[in-house]
Enzyme design. Structure first.
Site, PDB file in Angstrom:
ATOM      1  N   ASP A   1       0.732   4.072  -2.771  1.00 13.68           N
ATOM      2  CA  ASP A   1       0.167   2.736  -2.618  1.00 13.68           C
ATOM      3  C   ASP A   1      -0.971   2.788  -1.614  1.00 13.68           C
ATOM      4  OD1 ASP A   1       0.131   0.027  -3.350  1.00 13.68           O
ATOM      5  OD2 ASP A   1       1.208  -0.534  -1.517  1.00 13.68           O
TER       6      ASP A   1
ATOM      7  N   HIS B   1      -8.006  -8.159   2.239  1.00 10.55           N
ATOM      8  CA  HIS B   1      -6.589  -8.036   2.627  1.00 10.55           C
ATOM      9  C   HIS B   1      -6.461  -7.290   3.950  1.00 10.55           C
ATOM     10  CE1 HIS B   1      -2.271  -7.272   2.416  1.00 10.55           C
ATOM     11  NE2 HIS B   1      -2.498  -5.973   2.513  1.00 10.55           N
TER      12      HIS B   1
ATOM     13  N   GLU C   1       2.965  -8.678  -3.376  1.00 13.71           N
ATOM     14  CA  GLU C   1       1.580  -8.215  -3.197  1.00 13.71           C
ATOM     15  C   GLU C   1       0.962  -8.060  -4.576  1.00 13.71           C
ATOM     16  OE1 GLU C   1       1.565  -4.625  -0.768  1.00 13.71           O
ATOM     17  OE2 GLU C   1       1.390  -5.843   1.059  1.00 13.71           O
TER      18      GLU C   1
ATOM     19  N   GLU D   1      -1.404  -6.532  -6.981  1.00 20.97           N
ATOM     20  CA  GLU D   1      -2.164  -5.278  -7.057  1.00 20.97           C
ATOM     21  C   GLU D   1      -2.386  -4.891  -8.514  1.00 20.97           C
ATOM     22  OE1 GLU D   1      -0.840  -2.015  -4.666  1.00 20.97           O
ATOM     23  OE2 GLU D   1       0.125  -3.285  -3.161  1.00 20.97           O
TER      24      GLU D   1
ATOM     25  N   ASP E   1       3.876  -5.106  -5.411  1.00 23.56           N
ATOM     26  CA  ASP E   1       4.545  -4.247  -4.433  1.00 23.56           C
ATOM     27  C   ASP E   1       5.329  -5.134  -3.467  1.00 23.56           C
ATOM     28  OD1 ASP E   1       5.048  -1.624  -3.470  1.00 23.56           O
ATOM     29  OD2 ASP E   1       3.771  -2.072  -1.754  1.00 23.56           O
TER      30      ASP E   1
ATOM     31  N   ARG F   1       8.291  -7.886   5.195  1.00 21.53           N
ATOM     32  CA  ARG F   1       7.390  -7.835   6.362  1.00 21.53           C
ATOM     33  C   ARG F   1       8.129  -7.611   7.668  1.00 21.53           C
ATOM     34  NH1 ARG F   1       2.934  -6.837   3.468  1.00 21.53           N
ATOM     35  NH2 ARG F   1       2.547  -8.461   1.943  1.00 21.53           N
TER      36      ARG F   1
ATOM     37  N   GLN G   1       9.226  -4.004   7.899  1.00 19.00           N
ATOM     38  CA  GLN G   1       8.024  -3.204   8.144  1.00 19.00           C
ATOM     39  C   GLN G   1       7.573  -3.281   9.599  1.00 19.00           C
ATOM     40  OE1 GLN G   1       4.910  -3.929   5.303  1.00 19.00           O
ATOM     41  NE2 GLN G   1       3.457  -2.550   6.296  1.00 19.00           N
TER      42      GLN G   1
ATOM     43  N   LYS H   1       9.137  -1.089   1.828  1.00 13.56           N
ATOM     44  CA  LYS H   1       8.446  -1.028   0.540  1.00 13.56           C
ATOM     45  C   LYS H   1       9.296  -0.341  -0.517  1.00 13.56           C
ATOM     46  CE  LYS H   1       4.166  -2.307   1.988  1.00 13.56           C
ATOM     47  NZ  LYS H   1       3.261  -3.228   1.266  1.00 13.56           N
TER      48      LYS H   1
ATOM     49  N   THR I   1       9.053  -2.045  -6.788  1.00 14.05           N
ATOM     50  CA  THR I   1       7.668  -2.306  -7.146  1.00 14.05           C
ATOM     51  C   THR I   1       7.694  -2.611  -8.639  1.00 14.05           C
ATOM     52  OG1 THR I   1       6.846  -0.780  -5.469  1.00 14.05           O
ATOM     53  CG2 THR I   1       5.351  -1.304  -7.285  1.00 14.05           C
TER      54      THR I   1
ATOM     55  N   GLU J   1      -0.660 -13.402   3.857  1.00 18.86           N
ATOM     56  CA  GLU J   1      -1.996 -13.935   4.110  1.00 18.86           C
ATOM     57  C   GLU J   1      -2.059 -15.433   3.822  1.00 18.86           C
ATOM     58  OE1 GLU J   1      -3.170 -10.474   1.503  1.00 18.86           O
ATOM     59  OE2 GLU J   1      -5.121 -10.989   2.386  1.00 18.86           O
TER      60      GLU J   1
END
Lengths: 418, 418
Positions: A125, A132, A198, A200, A230, A234, A237, A250, A254, A360
């Site tokens: 990834d 971003h 996410e 992507e 993905d 948070r 992480q 993560k 996915t 975000e």
């Protein structure tokens, strides 16, 4: 390039994702049929296993399509990729003399179950969307230090976990993990409270290599693209990622869309990367347009409710193309294999409604979103469904990816063992 | 446990790595024989493919050993692992009535080529040695902040690249990559100047799972152990690793020893992890001795020269066991597969001659080592060979791992393409 008309009438509609110009590759099953390769055309699937068994498609000595993955076709290399696309285009074009052979091999998409379209060899990834990276960097390090010093020189990436890649429609269990709140001295083992999506794109490597690739060689090695979500915890992480990067945050899942849209289908929609703020080193320099103009959306629906569009963005917002990512990935001599999957990184545009993650959109949870239903969200709640969709817009047709959806299940749902 | 005597006399020597108590699993070939499973006994290999074909070993309906990997045996689960070990012990014990059947199936190790003993599904590397983490942290962040805040609470790890795992004896090409020196504003694409080794153990997952594992479940899922050298480009890493961790710095190659030493063989050498400075959370708590007392060395030989021992350390120096690493790896629901390989992290002891990497031994390149040949080293030079070895010392016998060796080739050696 205009629409190529098909005798499959649903493929000629301006709003189908799967006109004859597309021909995306998936794996399907029905109550009667074991999982095997199929090609989407309008609202139908062509059973490639049957087409091959009957000798209608006959590219190689070994069978390629009565298999639950497209890896073996990829292994054949670009000449066979092109031969297959040409053969399918001829068989499905309006006026084809072979319509009577193919018609019995079509079944409605609605009657099929879709599976993973490939065996993912390894999953990487990236973090190659500038908006971003700037948004996340601003939140965590302030606007002056938003982009790390290396960011404008290379596509930053990390190895993910291939075993956790699942097909659209698979439920996603909220992960447990170590969480450490700022007002506690020690972590606790709890369900994630800041579980996120996410938006992507995923690029699929179709040719193996065992040494550094040029950007042109890397572009040639890419077989196709999928939508990719993905899922990201948070809070896990934040506690785990120093100094070696994201790991369990993560690794829950996915999700990818079930149809591989080939590089050939996307070719008319090639577009360039943005202007470079600093020149790239030679081995990463752009040698032609290697991004694609693909409109992307993400929507969120609480259980039983209508979806709210969270974001509208475009794949052309990436700072690095998948070809540049693959070239960088191979610099150290890292062997790349057929079926390797490269996530683009979250695709955010420059404005708030173009942001590709809840991190975000809610600015780290400080600014909750209000959905069309009146519900508010900072991060995902149990039984929320997130759906990605995307297409490249042609003149009177589109090259679509279908959808990439996943529903969040409780952290206490099976198979939770301990 | 005393030595179990074998009718293979070389297996009864006090200094063989492969007495009957060991029975490690590898893959070998000769000019006449395609790669297939073999078991080391003294200085001989038992051809498992032949033993199965002749019905001497007959554990399952499907053939398991005429294959160039041990994954299919692992898939059978612990009851079959135990049955195989018991059968081999009976066949090879002194006085066995089957000696005449087995004798023709033995060939000298010296006549065989050794291959990767398994297909590596995915590779994860940890950072779970306290002395190593403290040394590296002290160099980069000072002694007060040597250990990151999470370090005493979880085994920090990152996903590596399975495609780059190679068997001992494979040459290692010095990688190219982006290097950024402090006195330049921009990076350059150059061969690594700070290419290093890392002395580690690798644990091989033998049972698949798809949800969080307890430490006991994780220990049960481990099939065996190998020596592991995680080649590392320190200069590439320094520039790339913020914020998502090591990527190309660790993707050139990871070497493993050719013989999988089973958990059963190591059982008499179980030992406990060190005393905990802070209590672990329940899901990671030690439930019994899950480290092993394994003496480890690393040696370096310039081309044509005798090797110098760089380090002597022991696997018991780890702060976290492989079982704890695997339990942590599964917390998020990450599916684990047969053939997953978990690197322990660099194994350094508390004193300088026990350090497991040149980064630590030369203290970031500031304090060059002098080899027995009179040469000096900070990092690896082209055509240096690094050899790891290790064994657990029993009473009159040892459970050895053989060696894990790799020679550094020039960055300009083939297959460098661009």
């Amino acid at each position: 390039m205009p629409l190529i008309h098909s005798w499959v009438t649903s493929a000629n509609s301006a709003d189908t994702d799967f006109p004859l110009n597309n021909l995306p590759y998936g794996v399907f099953s029905t109550d009667q049929l074991d999982p095997r390769c199929g090609v989407a055309i309008g609202d139908m699937i062509l059973d490639m296993g049957q087409a091959e068994a009957q000798g209608i498609i006959d590219l190689t000595d070994e069978p390629l399509f009565e298999l639950p993955f497209w890896n073996d076709l990829m292994e054949q290399g670009p000449a066979v990729w092109t031969a297959l696309r040409n053969r399918l285009t001829a068989l499905l074009s309006k006026g084809s003399k072979d319509q009577h052979l193919i018609e019995p091999l079509l079944l409605p998409v609605a009657d099929a179950t879709l599976h993973m379209p490939l065996v993912v060899s390894e999953f990487t990834d990236f973090y190659a969307g500038r908006h971003h990276a700037t948004n996340v960097g601003t939140m965590f390090r302030g606007p002056e230090n938003a982009l790390p010093p290396n960011w404008l020189h290379m596509p930053i990436g990390y190895n993910g976990r291939a075993s956790s890649v699942v097909v659209s429609g698979t439920d996603i269990r909220r992960p447990w993990g170590q969480l450490k709140s700022p007002d506690h001295d020690t972590p606790a083992f709890l369900p994630s409270r800041r579980f996120d999506m996410e938006l992507e794109m995923g690029a699929i490597v179709g040719m193996a290599s065992d040494g550094p690739l040029t950007v042109d060689q890397a572009d040639a090695a890419i077989f196709g693209y999928v939508l990719l979500n993905d899922w990201s915890a948070r809070d896990i992480q934040a506690w785990e990622y120093q100094p070696l990067g994201p790991f369990q945050a993560k690794a829950t899942a996915t999700s990818i869309s079930p149809w591989i849209v080939t590089k050939a289908a996307l070719d008319p929609f090639r577009t360039s990367t943005p202007e470079r703020e600093v020149p790239l080193l030679d081995h990463l320099k752009d040698t032609g347009p290697m991004l694609y103009d693909i409109d992307l959306t993400a929507a969120l629906a609480p259980e039983g409710q209508t979806p709210t569009t969270l974001t509208r963005t475009n794949y052309r917002e990436m700072y690095y193309s998948a070809a540049q990512q693959l070239a960088h990935h191979s610099t150290s001599g890292c062997p790349m294999n057929v079926g390797d999957l490269l996530g683009s990184g979250t695709i955010s545009g420059p404005t708030k409604p173009e942001r590709g993650s809840l991190l975000e959109l809610s600015w780290g949870g400080k600014d909750p979103l209000t959905l069309d239903t009146g519900d508010t969200r900072t991060f995902l709640e149990d039984r929320d469904t997130v759906t990605l969709s995307g297409h490249a817009q042609g003149d009177g047709y589109r090259i679509g990816f279908g959808t990439c959806a996943g529903r969040i299940m409780s952290a206490h749902a099976t198979p939770y063992r301990p």
